[in-house]
Design a protein around this motif. Structure first.
Motif, PDB file in Angstrom:
ATOM      1  N   ARG A 134       0.838  -1.206   0.000  1.00  0.00           N
ATOM      2  CA  ARG A 134       0.000   0.000   0.000  1.00  0.00           C
ATOM      3  C   ARG A 134       0.869   1.250   0.000  1.00  0.00           C
ATOM      4  O   ARG A 134       2.064   1.194   0.347  1.00  0.00           O
ATOM      5  N   CYS A 135       0.228   2.359  -0.383  1.00  0.00           N
ATOM      6  CA  CYS A 135       0.962   3.623  -0.479  1.00  0.00           C
ATOM      7  C   CYS A 135       1.412   4.063   0.914  1.00  0.00           C
ATOM      8  O   CYS A 135       0.625   4.052   1.859  1.00  0.00           O
ATOM      9  N   ALA A 136       2.694   4.432   1.010  1.00  0.00           N
ATOM     10  CA  ALA A 136       3.200   4.949   2.283  1.00  0.00           C
ATOM     11  C   ALA A 136       2.805   6.412   2.462  1.00  0.00           C
ATOM     12  O   ALA A 136       2.985   6.978   3.541  1.00  0.00           O
ATOM     13  N   ASP A 138      -0.524   9.208   1.593  1.00  0.00           N
ATOM     14  CA  ASP A 138      -1.894   9.127   2.117  1.00  0.00           C
ATOM     15  C   ASP A 138      -2.947   9.020   1.026  1.00  0.00           C
ATOM     16  O   ASP A 138      -4.083   9.378   1.226  1.00  0.00           O
ATOM     17  N   CYS A 139      -2.565   8.468  -0.164  1.00  0.00           N
ATOM     18  CA  CYS A 139      -3.563   8.435  -1.247  1.00  0.00           C
ATOM     19  C   CYS A 139      -4.467   7.207  -1.179  1.00  0.00           C
ATOM     20  O   CYS A 139      -5.476   7.145  -1.881  1.00  0.00           O
ATOM     21  N   GLY A 140      -4.110   6.192  -0.373  1.00  0.00           N
ATOM     22  CA  GLY A 140      -5.006   5.052  -0.186  1.00  0.00           C
ATOM     23  C   GLY A 140      -4.816   3.927  -1.191  1.00  0.00           C
ATOM     24  O   GLY A 140      -5.514   2.914  -1.125  1.00  0.00           O
ATOM     25  N   PHE A 141      -3.852   4.072  -2.113  1.00  0.00           N
ATOM     26  CA  PHE A 141      -3.644   3.007  -3.108  1.00  0.00           C
ATOM     27  C   PHE A 141      -3.184   1.721  -2.417  1.00  0.00           C
ATOM     28  O   PHE A 141      -2.361   1.746  -1.514  1.00  0.00           O
ATOM     29  N   GLN A 142      -3.708   0.581  -2.893  1.00  0.00           N
ATOM     30  CA  GLN A 142      -3.154  -0.705  -2.456  1.00  0.00           C
ATOM     31  C   GLN A 142      -3.312  -1.746  -3.550  1.00  0.00           C
ATOM     32  O   GLN A 142      -4.145  -1.606  -4.443  1.00  0.00           O
ATOM     33  N   GLU A 155       7.104   2.197  -6.371  1.00  0.00           N
ATOM     34  CA  GLU A 155       6.477   3.513  -6.177  1.00  0.00           C
ATOM     35  C   GLU A 155       4.977   3.420  -6.437  1.00  0.00           C
ATOM     36  O   GLU A 155       4.529   2.615  -7.259  1.00  0.00           O
ATOM     37  N   CYS A 156       4.241   4.266  -5.755  1.00  0.00           N
ATOM     38  CA  CYS A 156       2.789   4.306  -5.909  1.00  0.00           C
ATOM     39  C   CYS A 156       2.440   4.821  -7.308  1.00  0.00           C
ATOM     40  O   CYS A 156       2.881   5.914  -7.688  1.00  0.00           O
ATOM     41  N   PRO A 157       1.647   4.038  -8.075  1.00  0.00           N
ATOM     42  CA  PRO A 157       1.277   4.489  -9.418  1.00  0.00           C
ATOM     43  C   PRO A 157       0.346   5.696  -9.394  1.00  0.00           C
ATOM     44  O   PRO A 157       0.244   6.410 -10.390  1.00  0.00           O
ATOM     45  N   ASP A 158      -0.289   5.960  -8.262  1.00  0.00           N
ATOM     46  CA  ASP A 158      -1.236   7.083  -8.196  1.00  0.00           C
ATOM     47  C   ASP A 158      -0.577   8.396  -7.798  1.00  0.00           C
ATOM     48  O   ASP A 158      -0.927   9.448  -8.314  1.00  0.00           O
ATOM     49  N   CYS A 159       0.361   8.334  -6.836  1.00  0.00           N
ATOM     50  CA  CYS A 159       0.892   9.611  -6.324  1.00  0.00           C
ATOM     51  C   CYS A 159       2.411   9.679  -6.310  1.00  0.00           C
ATOM     52  O   CYS A 159       2.967  10.728  -5.985  1.00  0.00           O
ATOM     53  N   GLY A 160       3.097   8.569  -6.622  1.00  0.00           N
ATOM     54  CA  GLY A 160       4.560   8.622  -6.713  1.00  0.00           C
ATOM     55  C   GLY A 160       5.296   8.420  -5.400  1.00  0.00           C
ATOM     56  O   GLY A 160       6.520   8.288  -5.381  1.00  0.00           O
TER      57      GLY A 160
HETATM   58 ZN    ZN Z   1      -0.042   6.920  -3.319  1.00  0.00          ZN
END
Ligand code: ZN
Ligand code: BJW
Length: 254
Positions: A134-136, A138-142, A155-160
């Motif tokens: 999950r995103c470290a 705070d965007c909630g991606f998992q 890296e988080c695909p939503d927020c980097g």
């Molecule tokens: Zn994220």
């Protein structure tokens, strides 16, 4: 060394009688249940690559902030051990126990998914699962991971921001759904089996304490003693892979 085994006849009379009555059962497990799959426990002597690091020093938000590559390397190493080791006789026995009893709920501190791999249903994972990321931030991606992974931290695909394993580190709160499932299981239970945990980490360690306070039968399965040992109704000294199959066999025979 020959594998340790136990038979239903080796169970203490009181426990055998309790199992014969088909008790509502809560099984609480810890790292010792997966030890015989080749996955090191946390507080026993560490060997090999990670001997220089205390797991308690790796399982913290501070460790991840300080060195995410090292923390990811550790979790990927463990993913490899889990994939190679697979479930053992203790995991299979817990699934067998669920099949034998009308109500048997599994609450685990383990993040390896091996109870589910052995066929256990509805497992409450108090400390998360290392196959989820999950995103470290705070965007909630998992997402679920199906591979061990390598290279730099993902890296988080939503927020980097960096992704992290979806596990519970020291100082973090436990998932509410798992905590509530554990509470419901405790409220329903006649018998509590506590297998392969040092009973040192809270709030998981409070579950057997609450069971004792409620007057439930608490059984500890562990080759070593823990803070619970002197208070449990029965202490089955030895590996979970020996005692849990004996318990499942006694429940099946009832
Ligand atoms: Zn994220
Ligand atoms: C065999 C065997 C075989 C070998 N067969 N057996 C109350 C009092 C004091 C402290 C606290 C408290 N409440 C909260 C705390 C702080 C802290 C805590 O408990 N600290 C203690 C160490 C003192 N708890 C937390 O921080 C928790 N969060 C929390 O409470 O949030 C609320 C809060 C927030 C902010 C401020 C204050 C409160 C979170 C705890 C998260 C634990 N995370 C880890 C890592 C998970 C991810 C990962 O796996 O990497 O969870 S640490 C590690 O310990 C892991 C385990 O699940 C957990 C328990 O370990 P376990 O399973 O018992 O393993 P071992 O190695 O300790 O024992 C293995 C046993 O197996 C041994 O006994 C062997 O003998 C036995 N064995 N072979 C059967 N074959």
């Amino acid at each position: 060394m020959a594998e340790a085994t136990a038979s239903p006849n080796d169970l203490p009379d009181g426990l055998a009688a309790c199992l014969a009555a088909g008790p509502s059962t809560l099984v609480l497990t810890g790292a010792g249940v997966s030890a015989e799959s080749g996955i090191p426990t946390f507080r026993e002597a560490q060997t090999g690559l990670w001997a220089r690091f205390s797991p308690a020093d790796l399982a913290t938000p501070e460790a991840f902030a300080d060195n995410p590559q090292r923390v990811w390397d550790w979790y990927r190493w463990r993913r490899g051990l889990i994939r190679d080791g697979g479930p053992n006789a203790a995991h299979r026995a817990v699934a067998d126990l669920q099949a034998a009893l009308a109500d048997c709920r599994v609450v685990t501190q383990n993040v390896d998914g091996l109870h589910q791999a052995a066929g256990a249903a509805g497992v409450a994972e108090l400390h998360g699962n290392l196959w989820r990321e999950r995103c470290a931030g705070d965007c909630g991606f998992q997402r679920e991971a199906d591979a061990v992974g390598d290279g730099p931290p993902p890296e988080c695909p939503d927020c980097g921001a960096l992704l992290r394993p979806d596990v519970v580190w020291f100082g973090e709160t436990l998932p509410m759904a798992a905590l509530e499932a554990a509470e419901r299981a405790l409220a329903a239970a006649d018998l509590v089996l506590v297998a392969g945990t040092s009973n040192l980490v809270y709030p998981a360690a409070a579950i057997p304490e609450q069971a004792l306070a409620a007057g439930l039968d608490v059984v500890e399965i562990n080759p070593d003693t823990t803070p619970l040992s002197t208070r449990a109704a029965h202490r089955l000294a030895g590996p979970a892979s020996a005692w849990l199959p004996a318990i499942a066999a006694a429940a099946r025979a009832a």
